[in-house]
Design an enzyme around this catalytic site. Structure first.
Site, short mmCIF file in Angstrom:
data_model
loop_
_atom_site.label_atom_id
_atom_site.label_comp_id
_atom_site.label_asym_id
_atom_site.label_seq_id
_atom_site.Cartn_x
_atom_site.Cartn_y
_atom_site.Cartn_z
N GLY B 7 0.84 -1.21 0.00
CA GLY B 7 0.00 0.00 0.00
C GLY B 7 0.86 1.25 0.00
N THR B 10 -0.50 7.58 1.42
CA THR B 10 0.14 8.60 2.26
C THR B 10 1.12 7.97 3.26
OG1 THR B 10 -1.99 9.73 2.14
CG2 THR B 10 -0.38 10.61 3.69
N SER B 13 4.04 5.63 1.46
CA SER B 13 5.13 6.41 0.86
C SER B 13 5.89 7.16 1.95
CB SER B 13 4.59 7.36 -0.21
OG SER B 13 3.63 8.23 0.34
N ILE B 130 2.69 8.50 18.58
CA ILE B 130 2.88 8.30 20.02
C ILE B 130 3.11 6.81 20.29
CG2 ILE B 130 1.86 8.58 22.33
CD1 ILE B 130 -0.07 10.62 21.10
N GLU B 184 -12.53 14.54 6.74
CA GLU B 184 -12.88 13.94 5.46
C GLU B 184 -14.23 14.45 4.98
OE1 GLU B 184 -11.94 9.84 4.91
OE2 GLU B 184 -10.71 9.81 6.73
N LYS B 199 -9.98 2.61 18.77
CA LYS B 199 -8.67 2.75 19.40
C LYS B 199 -8.71 2.37 20.88
CE LYS B 199 -6.96 6.08 16.03
NZ LYS B 199 -6.90 7.52 15.66
#
Lengths: 398, 398
Positions: B7, B10, B13, B130, B184, B199
């Site tokens: 993948g 963002t 890469s 973090i 978004e 999370k």
């Protein structure tokens, strides 16, 4: 997994307490229990729940092949160094909470650990319960660390927080901190910044991979900070914190321990009382901060036990940390640039003559003027300051 | 050590950029370089510096025995799950930044990793840069974790910070956040708290050792928070933050995602803009907090590369984390106790009738009264609230 504790003082007995209290969850996380087999101490502890563990000769521990993990919580360089060295050479991994030992002998003990295919770790030596060491050596491993700023001494942070809150002077707050047990009878190591200096030396060694000599770090403490300095700071919207800093310069770092003026938009401004924090800037990560109890028996013991779990998980292999004995030549601290807050009895015309563009911080006090300089090197500041004269105090802006 | 990235968006890469930029220090810390051999992506990237690495079939990576560490930065549950499973079964360790995958399939992938003597790690899936995952699984291993409070969604924290600072209403700030790329086009996952919910489910699984079903966590977002709520908060000296909390209750935890009123003496009050933080209380450590960039290509990639170094250091052994597939039965969230701030059109006499001892937070607004309740359970609060009626909004105190 059999373990031993060397030194049954505040931290050592804290480690035993953490092992007792949290034995179930430690066993679950590790897959086996951590069983305390020996406690080394010259004193007797009749009636202690671990009475059967006490020994007076470290060689008894060294020769027992069942013991794989040893904790050193004695403090001081000797005999801690001799004992830790013997354990590593006997094929046991060691964790210590002893910053004096790590700052002085860290690189050497790391090499001995490597040669014996065991590990030497020291999470509790910097920042108490804050897991800053493993963060630097096992988490931020993809980053070049550009800056670290540590509030890493609970005594001085407690004192400064109280000086600010109550407008008290240094001597008064020191006496109070001593009576509460937050400052030692001889507070020199804390209040003159020596403790913070050793800690930033250790952190800088870890991120650079080379060995920092803490004697080379310019170190100022808080003993010259007054209630009036805090009045000026408050009038400017700032507080004063003792910060141990390390900044990347080319291929090396420049280090400094000193009181700094910090403002509310900087996270370390909010680190109050006995709490500690280390702010770390990585070239990819950007800003981060690690905050927690920097001292105290149980927080420190918590970090030691975290290390014990790490050592037990890596009992058959040396984990490279990358701290060589090669000396790190620190960059010239006189070339560091700061803005400075200065109090002086000199005339305003002389201030403007020596420092050109200044801002004033006026408290309307007799016989003195407070002003803020432009950014300049330490070297330049010291020259202009000497030329001006009548200096009452000078504090750097963070 | 040969590595692969699945993948190349963002984050993917970003990982390549971190490996390129910091190759020297990574090599020094690890003792060998991390060499990028494959990039899996269906798109073409002509002229990319890693052009020779691109493949379109994940099986090419799976069958190459030289590759030991694989990064998954595709996002979504499928086909990420199929690809990651294939890599683990082919004897490769995997790190992912994909919280959807970890929240949904974490325990299962952990088991597959164990059975194949490799590792599955996911530092970047919670809290971006973090290092909270390794802190919980490799540092605070001596502590029973009593409470975690996470500001772990940058979009909503940015929006709330700006609503507070500029006195703006929700819709206005959402539009601005969207135009800046901080929110978004369909912001539901962020603003309704679903992202934070996944999370805190992951973090609670890690500290409990059992598997939390995120669907069972009561989750409220920020879409009902108004400029008037912030006016009240400010008048009381508070701010409003979206906090994902997990609190130990007996042998289990109770979890909740909701906006909370926080005050300046609580460190999370100071976490502003797109920054994230996780506050953790251990039974030995006490309070600690971990703060940094919760999103962004490079901070997230920094965490992925930290994981790659960890995987390369442990290439021949599975490191136990202790996250089993056994389901954690969460404690009843209706039994949690809070103080509540309430806005209502009801009469003051009715308020005092239903809630007895209250404090008023008066902004002199027409047709409404703001008041603060005593501490009570959710269950009790909901009953009294229904009996009172005319509720405009209700926000818990942290």
């Amino acid at each position: 997994m059999k373990v031993a504790i060397m030194g049954y003082g505040t931290i050592g007995s804290g480690v035993a307490k953490v092992l007792d209290t949290n034995s179930d969850i430690i066993k679950e996380r590790l897959g086996e229990p951590l069983e305390l087999k020996y406690i080394l101490d010259l004193r007797d502890f009749p009636g202690d729940p671990h009475e059967e563990c006490f020994v007076k000769d470290y060689k008894e521990i060294a020769k027992d092949k069942e013991v794989k993990v040893v904790v050193e919580t004695m403090g001081g360089v000797e005999p801690a160094f001799t004992f830790v060295k013997a354990m590593l050479e006997a094929g046991k991994s060691v964790t210590t909470s002893n910053k004096a030992l790590v700052a002085d002998k860290g690189a050497e003990l790391m090499k001995i650990a490597k040669n014996n295919n065991v590990n030497f770790v020291f999470e509790a030596a910097v920042g108490g319960g804050i897991p800053i060491i493993r963060t630097l050596t096992a988490c931020l491993t993809g980053d070049v660390i550009e800056e670290m700023s540590a509030i890493c001494n609970g005594t001085t942070n407690y004192m400064l927080t109280n000086m600010e809150q109550f407008g008290s002077d240094y001597d008064e707050i020191l006496a109070e901190a001593q009576s509460l047990g937050y400052a030692e009878k001889d507070p020199t190591a804390d209040v003159e910044g020596y403790d913070s200096c050793r800690k930033i030396a250790i952190l800088t060694s870890l991120v650079s991979g080379k060995n920092v000599d803490f004697n080379e770090i310019p170190t100022e403490g808080i003993s010259k900070i007054t209630a009036t300095d805090f009045k000026y700071a408050k009038s400017m919207g700032y507080s004063i914190k003792l910060v141990a800093r390390s900044t990347k310069v080319g291929d090396t770092y420049t280090c400094r321990v000193a009181p700094f003026l910090v403002k509310p938009s900087q996270m370390i401004y909010h680190v109050a009382g006995v709490m500690n924090a280390v702010s770390v800037r990585g070239n990819m990560l950007g800003e981060s901060m690690y905050y927690g109890a920097g001292a105290g028996a149980l927080p420190t013991a918590s970090a030691v036990v975290g290390d014990m779990v790490f050592l037990a998980r890596n009992v058959d292999k040396h984990v490279r940390i990358g701290w060589s004995a090669e000396k790190l030549e620190l960059a010239d601290a006189n070339e560091q640039k700061f803005r400075y807050f200065v109090r002086t009895s000199a005339l305003q015309s002389n201030i403007e003559n020596e420092f050109e563009n200044v801002e004033y911080a006026n408290l309307d006090l007799d016989n003195e003027t407070g002003f803020i300089t432009q950014e300049m090197t330490e070297h330049e500041f010291n020259e202009r300051k000497a030329a001006l004269g009548g200096i009452i105090s000078a504090i750097r802006f963070y």
